[in-house]
Design an enzyme around this catalytic site. Structure first.
Site, PDB file in Angstrom:
ATOM      1  N   GLY A 118     -88.806 -33.808 -62.015  1.00  0.00           N
ATOM      2  CA  GLY A 118     -88.629 -32.710 -61.084  1.00  0.00           C
ATOM      3  C   GLY A 118     -87.754 -31.617 -61.669  1.00  0.00           C
ATOM      4  O   GLY A 118     -86.548 -31.798 -61.790  1.00  0.00           O
ATOM      5  N   SER A 153     -85.670 -28.141 -52.240  1.00  0.00           N
ATOM      6  CA  SER A 153     -85.589 -27.063 -51.250  1.00  0.00           C
ATOM      7  C   SER A 153     -84.398 -26.146 -51.475  1.00  0.00           C
ATOM      8  O   SER A 153     -84.422 -24.987 -51.057  1.00  0.00           O
ATOM      9  CB  SER A 153     -85.521 -27.659 -49.839  1.00  0.00           C
ATOM     10  OG  SER A 153     -84.356 -28.456 -49.687  1.00  0.00           O
ATOM     11  N   CYS A 183     -83.108 -25.604 -54.598  1.00  0.00           N
ATOM     12  CA  CYS A 183     -83.092 -25.281 -56.028  1.00  0.00           C
ATOM     13  C   CYS A 183     -83.751 -23.930 -56.282  1.00  0.00           C
ATOM     14  O   CYS A 183     -84.814 -23.639 -55.731  1.00  0.00           O
ATOM     15  CB  CYS A 183     -83.806 -26.373 -56.823  1.00  0.00           C
ATOM     16  SG  CYS A 183     -83.730 -26.135 -58.617  1.00  0.00           S
ATOM     17  N   ARG A 240     -74.331 -30.412 -65.228  1.00  0.00           N
ATOM     18  CA  ARG A 240     -75.717 -30.770 -64.907  1.00  0.00           C
ATOM     19  C   ARG A 240     -76.660 -29.648 -65.322  1.00  0.00           C
ATOM     20  O   ARG A 240     -77.815 -29.874 -65.670  1.00  0.00           O
ATOM     21  CB  ARG A 240     -75.856 -31.052 -63.413  1.00  0.00           C
ATOM     22  CG  ARG A 240     -77.229 -31.610 -63.042  1.00  0.00           C
ATOM     23  CD  ARG A 240     -77.363 -31.885 -61.548  1.00  0.00           C
ATOM     24  NE  ARG A 240     -78.524 -32.714 -61.286  1.00  0.00           N
ATOM     25  CZ  ARG A 240     -79.775 -32.256 -61.203  1.00  0.00           C
ATOM     26  NH1 ARG A 240     -80.005 -30.955 -61.352  1.00  0.00           N
ATOM     27  NH2 ARG A 240     -80.779 -33.079 -60.982  1.00  0.00           N
ATOM     28  N   SER A 244    -104.517 -28.255 -42.015  1.00  0.00           N
ATOM     29  CA  SER A 244    -103.839 -29.555 -42.035  1.00  0.00           C
ATOM     30  C   SER A 244    -102.668 -29.607 -41.064  1.00  0.00           C
ATOM     31  O   SER A 244    -102.332 -30.670 -40.541  1.00  0.00           O
ATOM     32  CB  SER A 244    -103.344 -29.862 -43.455  1.00  0.00           C
ATOM     33  OG  SER A 244    -104.422 -29.934 -44.364  1.00  0.00           O
TER      34      SER A 244
END
EC number: 1.1.1.205
Length: 529
Positions: free
Chosen positions: A334, A339, A341, A443, A512
């Protein structure tokens, strides 16, 4: 050249082979203009771009086996892991996740000692037998005992002398009406002889002693009277209450913790190992980097299989292959789907998550290395899609950030409850607060920023609706996954991984979701966008 790099031709060949699985409706990705047919490597698909095709089935959803591999050696009964974010997973969330059959990954945006302390809290929360129980001395004060009980959320302590021999036990009942907190333990404790068990006692025999003597704590001693363990009635009760709980060989809850590659990374990792962590996640925004690969390899050499090592995050086949070569026990996928990022917008880099999973599985599958889908999961159906794409487990952030167990701040807005939620690349996560240092910058390889006002964030801060207890949210997520397995005729996750997708258009996505109606009552598993 970084090891594990593959050429674009190899990547394109894989994408071409995956078109069939995705319905064969794709145009030629090379027809994009210019002279280089491989400049655009592939068409990237995410969860909203596909649906699982229903298939002939005799699978009853309630009977589907949803257990799956987290790492090479750890199998979860529920394929859900909570994200290593400071508004998602601390000890309380990790305990609740493990009891539900998944696992929590403790974030690293806190001092090393505090993170190791949270590992200890999880490991001590329940056990078949506590092999290294928290103890006190006869000359400790009641105030000191109270602080220990509060820290580890326990109701009493064995009392040992300087030789380690059991001298007594002190519990909440002994201290409840004591006003003078400076009193010594020796004045208040229940002294020996006590009801004890010998080393090697079976679970049935221990439960029998607890029942017959109507006691809640059973010290375990060796032939010389030295304390070697502690068995509590609460652990038997917890085992009955949480039959799916993820536990180690000693009956303790499993817990993971994140580490980085910055200055304190190695010291942090070793302290976490000493504290009893089961899984270390070398957690960065871009794991196809020499520092990350070397850290994974070094950890595997140092700790072997005592602790499983996960590397992440990646979004390409070559990156996944590099982590496999480095020795990772699982690969986390990923780059930018979360949401909170903004990596794909700020840096313009990433890969839509379904395609990223497919690519990683192409490298990890033949090596027997599980893939973890991290980010972009908005509904329970997305979990099913991630697993069908080949992931073995999923890592959740926003879906869990609104639960009572998440450490985010509870906020009231216009009479409604929310919880704070932020990306680990947000300014709030990367900046220090007062005297508190941020441990999140490395990070994103930003720990060399000269000052915090020079940081370039790759995430935002926000809020999510309060969802109540974690158990209710997990129930809905697992229910959706089981429904998918019923529709696709998949009795196990391994069979679900062979299910076929159909690509859909924006009109198909609109169809959908609920449409042509005004919602009057919220469903517990559907939230309008």
């Amino acid at each position: 050249m970084i090891r594990g790099m593959s050429n674009l031709k190899e990547s394109s060949d894989f994408v071409a082979s995956s078109y069939v699985r995705l319905g064969g409706l794709m145009d030629d990705p090379a027809a994009t203009g210019g002279d280089n047919p491989h400049k655009v490597a592939m068409l990237g698909l995410t969860f909203d771009d596909v649906l699982l095709l229903p298939a002939a089935s005799d699978v009853v959803p309630a009977t589907a086996d949803i257990s799956s591999q987290l790492t090479k050696k750890i199998r979860l009964k529920v394929p859900l892991v909570s994200s290593a974010m400071d508004t998602v997973t601390e000890a309380r969330m990790a305990i609740a996740m493990a009891r539900a059959g998944g696992m929590g990954v403790l974030h690293r945006n806190l001092p090393v000692g505090e993170q190791a302390g949270q590992v200890e809290t999880v490991k001590r929360s329940e056990a078949g037998m506590v092999t290294d129980p928290v103890t006190c001395r006869p000359d400790n004060t009641l105030a000191q005992v109270g602080a220990l009980c509060a820290r580890f959320r326990i109701s009493g302590l064995p009392v040992v002398d300087d030789s380690g021999a059991l001298a007594g036990i002190i519990t909440n009942r002994d201290m409840r009406f004591e006003v003078d907190q400076s009193k010594q333990v020796a004045e208040v404790m229940t002294k020996t002889p006590l009801i004890t068990a010998a080393e090697g006692v079976s679970a049935d025999a221990a439960l029998g002693l607890l029942r017959r003597n109507k006691i809640e704590k059973l010290p375990v001693v060796d032939g010389h009277g030295r304390l070697t363990g502690l068995i509590t009635v609460k652990d038997f009760v917890k085992t009955e209450q949480h039959p799916l709980a993820t536990k180690d060989n000693d009956g303790r809850l499993l817990v993971g913790a994140a580490v980085g590659v910055g200055g304190d990374a190695w010291v942090r990792a070793m302290m976490l190992v000493d504290a009893g962590v089961d899984v270390l996640i070398v957690d960065t925004a871009h794991a196809h980097n020499r520092l990350v690969l070397d850290m994974v390899g070094k950890l595997k050499v140092e700790i072997g299989d005592r602790v499983q090592v996960i590397g992440g995050n990646v979004a390409t086949r070559s990156a996944a292959a590099a982590l496999v070569e480095a020795g990772a026990d699982a690969v986390k996928v990923g780059v930018g789907p979360g949401s909170t990022c903004t990596t794909r917008v700020v840096a313009g880099v990433g890969a839509p998550q379904i395609t990223a999973i497919l690519e990683a599985v192409a490298a990890c599958g033949p090596a027997g290395v599980p893939v973890i889908a991290d980010g972009g999961l908005q509904y329970s159906g997305d979990i099913a899609k991630a697993l069908a794409a080949g992931a073995s487990t999923t890592m959740l952030g926003s879906l869990l950030a609104g639960t009572a167990e998440a450490p985010g701040e509870l906020i009231f807005v216009n009479g409604k409850q929310f919880k704070s939620y932020r990306g680990m690349g947000s300014l709030g996560a990367m900046q220090g607060r007062g005297g508190d240092k941020s441990y999140s910058k490395d990070r994103y390889f930003a720990d060399d920023a000269l000052s915090e006002d020079k940081l370039v964030p790759e995430g935002i801060e926000g809020r999510v609706p309060f969802r109540g207890p974690l158990s209710s949210v997990i129930h809905q997520l697992v229910g959706g996954l089981r429904a998918a397995m019923g529709y696709t005729g998949s009795p196990t996750i391994e069979v679900l991984q062979q299910a076929q997708f159909v690509r859909i258009t924006p009109a198909g996505l609109k169809e959908s979701h609920p449409h042509d109606v005004a919602m009057t009552v919220e469903a517990p598993n559907y939230y309008p966008r």
